[in-house]
Design a protein around this motif. Structure first.
Motif, short mmCIF file in Angstrom:
data_model
loop_
_atom_site.label_atom_id
_atom_site.label_comp_id
_atom_site.label_asym_id
_atom_site.label_seq_id
_atom_site.Cartn_x
_atom_site.Cartn_y
_atom_site.Cartn_z
N LYS A 166 36.44 -37.57 -35.15
CA LYS A 166 37.79 -37.83 -35.65
C LYS A 166 38.60 -36.54 -35.79
O LYS A 166 39.81 -36.58 -35.96
N LEU A 167 37.91 -35.38 -35.72
CA LEU A 167 38.56 -34.08 -35.91
C LEU A 167 37.67 -33.00 -35.28
O LEU A 167 36.44 -33.07 -35.40
N VAL A 168 38.31 -32.01 -34.63
CA VAL A 168 37.55 -30.94 -33.99
C VAL A 168 38.15 -29.58 -34.37
O VAL A 168 39.37 -29.41 -34.37
N PHE A 169 37.26 -28.63 -34.69
CA PHE A 169 37.64 -27.23 -34.89
C PHE A 169 36.99 -26.42 -33.78
O PHE A 169 35.78 -26.55 -33.53
N ILE A 170 37.77 -25.57 -33.11
CA ILE A 170 37.26 -24.76 -32.00
C ILE A 170 37.64 -23.30 -32.22
O ILE A 170 38.83 -22.98 -32.39
N PRO A 226 42.82 -34.98 -33.29
CA PRO A 226 43.31 -33.72 -33.86
C PRO A 226 42.35 -32.57 -33.56
O PRO A 226 41.15 -32.68 -33.81
N VAL A 227 42.90 -31.49 -33.00
CA VAL A 227 42.11 -30.31 -32.66
C VAL A 227 42.78 -29.08 -33.26
O VAL A 227 43.97 -28.85 -33.04
N TYR A 228 41.98 -28.31 -34.00
CA TYR A 228 42.47 -27.07 -34.59
C TYR A 228 41.73 -25.89 -33.98
O TYR A 228 40.50 -25.92 -33.85
N ILE A 229 42.48 -24.86 -33.61
CA ILE A 229 41.90 -23.63 -33.10
C ILE A 229 41.67 -22.69 -34.29
O ILE A 229 42.55 -22.53 -35.13
#
Length: 117
Positions: free
Chosen positions: A46-50, A74-77
């Motif tokens: 449901k959410l990704v941090f990269i 939703p993807v956050y760098i």
């Protein structure tokens, strides 16, 4: 699974995982871009941090692969350095946001609550 964390820094992966698990979220972690892409293709998140800068496959390349599969997640760098130009490029690429290092637990939880309730 709720959240996928892709970062080559073990301390960052562990910190984010512990914060989220203490708040009852299910978390997978990957130590590099390839492992992260594979996990993303095998599971639903449901959410990704990269992490932006990783050896081998960069965070931008991982983001691009994720967007090919799912345009809405939703993807956050995660990044320590961001120029205005880099931020504009990420926004144009449909990135959800940037988690700047050093970050606080409150910043992480604000993002998580926004997307996962």
């Amino acid at each position: 699974m709720d959240v996928l964390i892709i970062d080559d820094e073990k301390n960052i992966r562990q910190l984010l995982k512990e914060i989220l698990e203490l708040n009852n979220f299910k978390v997978d972690t990957a130590k590099n871009g390839r492992e992260g892409i594979d996990l993303f293709k095998e599971h639903t998140y449901k959410l990704v941090f990269i992490d932006k800068r990783m050896p081998g496959i960069s965070g931008e390349e991982v983001f691009s692969e994720i967007r090919k599969t799912n345009k809405m997640i939703p993807v956050y760098i995660i990044s320590a350095f961001q120029s205005t130009t880099e931020l504009e490029i990420l926004k144009e690429a449909n990135i959800t946001g940037v988690l700047m290092k050093p970050f606080t637990i409150e910043e992480v939880m604000k993002i998580v609550r926004k997307h996962l309730g």
